[in-house]
Design an enzyme around this catalytic site. Structure first.
Site, PDB file in Angstrom:
ATOM      1  N   ASP A  69      71.350 -85.054  40.319  1.00 12.71           N
ATOM      2  CA  ASP A  69      70.656 -86.186  39.720  1.00 12.71           C
ATOM      3  C   ASP A  69      71.710 -87.134  39.182  1.00 12.71           C
ATOM      4  O   ASP A  69      72.626 -86.716  38.481  1.00 12.71           O
ATOM      5  CB  ASP A  69      69.741 -85.725  38.592  1.00 12.71           C
TER       6      ASP A  69
ATOM      7  N   GLU B  51      67.982 -87.556  45.209  1.00 15.88           N
ATOM      8  CA  GLU B  51      66.763 -88.360  45.143  1.00 15.88           C
ATOM      9  C   GLU B  51      66.900 -89.555  46.062  1.00 15.88           C
ATOM     10  O   GLU B  51      67.999 -90.052  46.271  1.00 15.88           O
ATOM     11  CB  GLU B  51      66.625 -88.895  43.720  1.00 15.88           C
TER      12      GLU B  51
ATOM     13  N   CYS C 143      57.894 -80.315  35.444  1.00 15.41           N
ATOM     14  CA  CYS C 143      58.574 -79.297  34.644  1.00 15.41           C
ATOM     15  C   CYS C 143      59.229 -78.315  35.594  1.00 15.41           C
ATOM     16  O   CYS C 143      58.589 -77.804  36.510  1.00 15.41           O
ATOM     17  CB  CYS C 143      57.571 -78.582  33.743  1.00 15.41           C
TER      18      CYS C 143
ATOM     19  N   CYS D 207      57.370 -74.503  34.964  1.00  8.95           N
ATOM     20  CA  CYS D 207      55.990 -74.199  35.349  1.00  8.95           C
ATOM     21  C   CYS D 207      55.427 -75.210  36.340  1.00  8.95           C
ATOM     22  O   CYS D 207      54.286 -75.078  36.765  1.00  8.95           O
ATOM     23  CB  CYS D 207      55.106 -74.100  34.116  1.00  8.95           C
TER      24      CYS D 207
ATOM     25  N   CYS E 269      58.046 -79.900  27.880  1.00 16.01           N
ATOM     26  CA  CYS E 269      56.829 -79.540  28.613  1.00 16.01           C
ATOM     27  C   CYS E 269      55.751 -79.156  27.620  1.00 16.01           C
ATOM     28  O   CYS E 269      55.976 -78.343  26.730  1.00 16.01           O
ATOM     29  CB  CYS E 269      57.103 -78.386  29.563  1.00 16.01           C
TER      30      CYS E 269
ATOM     31  N   CYS F 226      54.306 -75.171  28.934  1.00 16.39           N
ATOM     32  CA  CYS F 226      55.063 -73.938  28.706  1.00 16.39           C
ATOM     33  C   CYS F 226      56.120 -74.085  27.619  1.00 16.39           C
ATOM     34  O   CYS F 226      56.816 -73.131  27.307  1.00 16.39           O
ATOM     35  CB  CYS F 226      55.706 -73.443  30.008  1.00 16.39           C
TER      36      CYS F 226
ATOM     37  N   ASP G  21      67.981 -85.002  32.927  1.00 11.67           N
ATOM     38  CA  ASP G  21      68.663 -85.052  34.220  1.00 11.67           C
ATOM     39  C   ASP G  21      68.806 -83.662  34.837  1.00 11.67           C
ATOM     40  O   ASP G  21      68.691 -83.483  36.043  1.00 11.67           O
ATOM     41  CB  ASP G  21      70.044 -85.703  34.070  1.00 11.67           C
TER      42      ASP G  21
HETATM   43 ZN    ZN Z   1      56.500 -76.302  31.839  1.00  9.53          ZN
END
Ligand code: ZN
Length: 491
Positions: free
Chosen positions: A225, A315, A378, A381, A397, A400, A407
């Site tokens: 990234d 990306e 995330c 999860c 997040c 979770c 980054d």
């Molecule tokens: Zn998560």
């Protein structure tokens, strides 16, 4: 593997060589400007004749035919321009024999390319922003350069190069690596491009080289990234820092910029003051230092990545789109600082280097789809956030409770993308619904059409967040690549 590679050296010319180099670069510019006026005069005369014929009652096609018959064909290819130049040079440039004919040729070559790009762009046969008609090069505005493709250009020893009509010039960096390559017969010099930037002269040899076969570490995947504070963040958790001294140079640049602004520049309708000229030259040198520090850091990073990993995932950033709003006014102006940071790290350049080096070292570059939400997902999860502003540097997040650097989260998701798609590929035997596309930017642009379903705007996404989110999460859990169309733009 046979590749064409550039070897660039800074030159250390003495005064005699320096003036010869400047004279050759000036010759290229002279021929270029001569060609621009030749072609634009021809086009203007043709337009006038067509208007005259139509006024006399002719149809448009007949008028154009008549004008072309009178004026002859437009000299806009390199051979045609060269013929025209050879006929005209004695009259327009009686001093032409002072420079190598290659210098004039390289100016005409640049013009032929410019005209071709302009004509293709006008017909819609060229991608990217519109290309205008070639403009005159000013003495101080344009980059001074010329290219030699025939005659003598060679590396004489580990410290000197020889250029036809100019002579032997000392280099500031050792040329031993290239000299050894040529001595061993492993390379062939095709051309030499001499250029000047920020007061320094460089020569870049285009060399055809046979590269040894190289096998990158099998099975190793890394997501990259492009960082804002650092050069890059890798999915391994490594933060690649900006090159040393970069911030020092940037501070110096800011100071000189302010100094230039205080002094009387040429914009005020008069000749610039001596002090302005002096600080402007210093600013140019500071710019060059920043650029070369960054280029150096990027080259070291990209070489290391492709040499030690089988697959590198990046990306597909729409850099022009991300930074376009900085030119606007009003509340968008606030983005300018961030845009500068994004442009400073040069994500497009990172990708360009990775693409050709991956081919050299037998590794693979994977470019994620533009709409893959690498920053919003995330990495633990796979929940996708509806919104993540660019100023949030830490990803939190809600599902979770993962707290991770923004980054690093994105880089981890990029690496995961390859692992998941590879497993689909082996499971079903076909790469259906793949989010990935290898190769050039042209490929990546075709990909959007390939995705088919319309992309929803961010507001739509917010409305239907829960259902879309469920689909995405289930998709991710089943190790099936989620359709990017469901989650909208990443940035
Ligand atoms: Zn998560």
């Amino acid at each position: 593997m046979l590749v064409t590679q550039a070897y660039r050296f800074e030159l250390d010319p003495n005064d005699k060589c320096r003036s010869k180099l400047a004279s050759h670069a000036g010759a290229a510019r002279f021929a270029y400007n001569w060609g621009v006026s030749l072609v634009s005069d021809h086009l203007a005369a043709r337009r006038a004749l067509v208007v005259l014929a139509i006024w006399q009652g002719a149809g448009r096609e007949d008028a154009e035919c008549w004008a072309d018959g009178l004026l002859g064909p437009l000299p806009w290819t390199l051979p045609a321009l060269r013929r025209a130049w050879n006929q005209a040079k004695v009259a327009v440039a009686p001093w032409w024999a002072e420079n190598s004919k290659e210098a004039y040729n390289s100016g005409l070559d640049a013009l032929a390319r410019g005209l071709d790009a302009w004509s293709k762009s006008r017909r819609g046969a060229r991608k990217g922003p519109r290309v205008g008609f070639p403009r005159f090069k000013t003495k101080n505005g344009a980059r001074r350069s010329f290219k030699v493709t025939t005659g003598v250009f060679e590396v004489t020893d580990s410290r000197h190069v020889r250029l036809a009509r100019i002579g032997v010039i000392r280099t500031k960096e050792p040329t031993a690596k290239l000299a050894g390559l040529l001595d061993a017969g492993a390379g062939r010099v095709l051309s030499a491009t001499v250029s000047q930037s920020a007061g320094r002269w460089y020569v870049a040899f285009g060399v055809e080289v046979t590269r040894p076969e190289y096998r990158a570490a099998p099975g190793r995947v890394v997501g990259v990234d492009v960082g804002v504070k650092s050069l890059a963040v890798l999915s391994t958790g490594e933060v690649v820092p900006n090159p040393k001294h970069l911030s020092t140079y940037q501070r110096r640049m800011a100071r000189l910029q302010a100094q230039c602004a205080r002094r009387a520049g040429p914009a005020r309708g008069q000749a610039p003051s001596k002090r302005w000229v002096r600080s402007s030259a210093r600013l140019g040198r500071a710019h060059a230092k920043v650029a070369s520090a960054r280029t150096d850091g990027l080259h070291k990073l990209t070489t290391r990545l492709v040499k030690t990993h089988e697959t590198v995932v990046v990306e597909n950033l729409n850099v022009a789109g991300m930074t376009a709003s900085a030119r606007g006014s009003g509340h968008w102006r606030g983005k300018a600082g961030l845009n500068r940071a994004v442009l400073d790290t040069a994500p497009g350049e990172l990708r360009r280097q990775l693409a050709y080096k991956a081919a050299w070292y037998g590794s693979r570059l994977v470019v994620a789809d533009r709409w893959y939400p690498s920053s919003k997902t995330c990495s633990r999860c796979k929940t996708v956030k509806a919104k993540l502003s660019l100023s949030e540097r830490t990803y939190r997040c809600e599902r979770c409770g993962l707290v991770i650097d923004r980054d690093l989260n994105a880089a981890t998701n990029l690496a995961f993308l390859v692992e998941s798609v590879t497993s689909i590929g082996t499971a079903s035997g076909a790469g259906t619904g793949t989010l990935l596309r290898r190769g050039s930017r042209a490929n990546a642009q075709g990909e959007e059409r390939f995705m088919g379903s319309p992309r929803c705007s961010s507001t739509n996404c917010e409305d239907g967040t829960s259902s879309e989110l469920e689909k995405t999460v289930t998709a991710a859990r089943q190790q099936v690549a989620p359709k990017p169309a469901l989650v909208g733009s990443d940035r």
